[in-house]
Scaffold this active site. Structure first.
Site, mmCIF file in Angstrom:
data_model
loop_
_atom_site.group_PDB
_atom_site.id
_atom_site.type_symbol
_atom_site.label_atom_id
_atom_site.label_comp_id
_atom_site.label_asym_id
_atom_site.label_seq_id
_atom_site.Cartn_x
_atom_site.Cartn_y
_atom_site.Cartn_z
ATOM 1 N N THR A 82 -14.198 -54.868 -57.616
ATOM 2 C CA THR A 82 -14.245 -56.306 -57.857
ATOM 3 C C THR A 82 -15.438 -56.581 -58.753
ATOM 4 O O THR A 82 -16.575 -56.556 -58.296
ATOM 5 C CB THR A 82 -14.407 -57.079 -56.530
ATOM 6 O OG1 THR A 82 -13.402 -56.657 -55.612
ATOM 7 C CG2 THR A 82 -14.286 -58.573 -56.754
ATOM 8 N N GLY A 83 -15.194 -56.820 -60.028
ATOM 9 C CA GLY A 83 -16.306 -57.045 -60.938
ATOM 10 C C GLY A 83 -15.855 -57.021 -62.380
ATOM 11 O O GLY A 83 -14.706 -57.322 -62.686
ATOM 12 N N GLY A 84 -16.754 -56.624 -63.247
ATOM 13 C CA GLY A 84 -16.473 -56.616 -64.677
ATOM 14 C C GLY A 84 -15.496 -55.522 -65.057
ATOM 15 O O GLY A 84 -15.192 -54.616 -64.274
ATOM 16 N N CYS A 95 -14.162 -66.355 -61.453
ATOM 17 C CA CYS A 95 -13.123 -65.922 -62.392
ATOM 18 C C CYS A 95 -11.973 -66.921 -62.496
ATOM 19 O O CYS A 95 -11.270 -66.947 -63.505
ATOM 20 C CB CYS A 95 -12.587 -64.548 -61.986
ATOM 21 S SG CYS A 95 -11.903 -64.472 -60.307
#
Length: 462
Positions: free
Chosen positions: A189-191, A243
């Site tokens: 979960t992230g970039g 997001c």
């Protein structure tokens, strides 16, 4: 301690905790999940302040709102649901379903949400009798570690096994890659780089894709003030780093003037000045369709205004810039992780849908979008046309994660974006994705086995 030795120790501790959790009943597991949610809520304000101080992203009031509301969402999503042993039966097909843990689950924790990501992913993993290894982002390691420590203290008081929540104190790329490779399942979960690493780990992985929630306004909608207010809220929340934040206002010309008037009532700084538009492009996307400039990300609206050489009122909510192009011809139609949105005029709602699709195909395909309308037919047309996993109706974009328990989506911090974004799922991650399900299959009674005639001419009942 060297990376390999550290990882070997974490995995050994994890396997021991897994073995101890194996005998836990549904009631015992649910109690552990409950105490984690309660402990997190008790530290909500403290964690919010720490996260902003450490990362410099977002703002404390909105993070407090997230931290106090998210435990409710997690508990509501898991309570009274089976995740241990026999979890269900299909009487017609004579199947019985059995839940097993996936094992050691590694969670790559983003700098944008260092607290609630551990809450959601961690408690959902625990619901399935898994253990969790957390790899912080270097800019959020103190806040991430503290969150894990809060859970460990609460679990210890509840008599749980040690090492259900583990963490890397000094993260580095090699150690994170080793952690993912040694785990049974990976949550990224992230970039985009971290998500790519998760899918390259060689282990089953659940990742997310970039957001770029488009907002479509139907001229026939009977509550434009609410629609505009929700869009403004969805753009400014936590300084726009979520997001699912709304990134655009796409309005048919027949209502554009009214929408702009309503924006101003919501304290929006609205401009159609080409010079400001050029400065915004240069600030956010100096390389056009290349990487976003990290400097403005997650900063407050006044800070963004200074970077744009704007003098805006002190009570400004967000900045909205009118643009004349869309899709790949206008970088400002990309995901902007700041309290700034674009306004795009079009002829009618059908064109609005086409514009939204073009923007999503440039960035954000598979994530989410919003439509404000009273027409179910229009909602379904948009949902069938747009490449999104979540089509929200008459609400802020941030409701894609269902923080307010206002829709039927699973409350989560991990929003799958399907094959559009290279993701394995196109739904909100819950505990259901973090258990293995065995099926006990009993032979049908002779009269229930379909023959050739039933297969080709009977009702579809399988």
């Amino acid at each position: 301690m060297e990376n390999k030795a550290l990882m070997d120790e974490m995995i050994a501790k994890g396997r021991k905790a897994l073995a101890e959790l194996e005998s836990y009943t549904q009631e015992q597991i649910d109690e552990l999940c409950r105490v984690c949610c309660e402990a997190f809520r008790q530290h909500a304000e403290e964690l919010a302040e720490e996260a902003v101080a450490e990362t410099g992203l977002g703002n404390v009031p909105d993070k407090i709102m997230k931290n106090t509301g998210s435990p409710d969402g997690v508990w509501y999503a898991i309570k009274n649901k089976k995740s241990v042993g026999i979890i269900g039966h299909d009487e017609r097909r004579h199947l019985t379903f059995v839940a097993h843990p996936k094992g050691i689950i590694s969670c790559v924790i983003p700098t944008t949400n260092p607290n609630i990501t551990i809450l959601f992913n961690g408690v959902y993993a625990l619901k399935g009798r898994n253990v969790i290894l957390c790899a912080p982002h270097p800019r959020a390691k103190r806040s991430t570690v503290h969150t894990c420590q809060i859970f460990n203290e609460a679990l210890k008081k509840a008599g749980a096994p040690d090492n259900i929540f583990q963490y890397v104190e000094e993260p580095n790329i090699e150690l994170t890659q080793m952690m993912m490779a040694a785990s049974d399942t990976v949550l990224g979960t992230g970039g985009p780089n971290m998500v790519k690493a998760a899918y390259s780990s060689g282990k089953p992985a659940y990742g997310v894709g970039p957001g770029n929630s488009q907002t479509i306004f139907d001229p026939a909608y009977d509550n434009l003030p609410m629609a505009v207010g929700q869009t403004v809220f969805g753009c400014k929340f936590d300084n726009g780093i979520i997001c699912a934040c709304n990134r655009s206002f796409i309005t048919p010309k027949s209502i554009s003037a009214k929408v702009v008037e309503l924006m101003k009532a919501e304290k929006v700084y609205y401009t159609d000045d080409p010079a400001v538009r050029d400065r915004a492009r240069e600030l956010l996307f100096p390389n056009g369709l290349g990487a976003i400039n990290g400097k403005p990300v997650g900063q407050g609206v006044q800070d963004i205004a200074k970077m744009l050489e704007l003098d805006i009122p002190a009570d400004t909510s967000i900045i909205v810039i009118k643009v004349d192009k869309y899709g790949t011809e206008e970088p400002l139609c990309r995901e902007k992780m700041v309290p700034l949105a674009v306004h795009i005029e079009c002829e009618d709602v059908e064109e609005a849908i086409r514009i939204a699709k073009a923007n999503l195909l440039m960035e954000g395909a598979g994530h989410s979008s919003v439509i404000h309308t009273n027409s179910t037919a229009l909602v379904e047309k948009a949902a069938c046309t747009l490449p999104v996993s979540r089509m929200l109706v008459n609400c802020p974009g941030v409701f894609s994660a269902n923080p307010a328990l206002a829709n039927g989506l699973c409350p989560t911090a991990t929003l799958g974006c399907g094959s559009w974004a290279g993701c394995s799922v196109s739904e909100n991650l819950g505990f259901e994705q973090l258990i293995n399900v065995s099926r006990i299959a009993y032979v049908y009674p002779e009269k229930e086995i379909p023959d050739h005639e039933a297969v080709w001419n009977g009702a579809a009942e399988y």
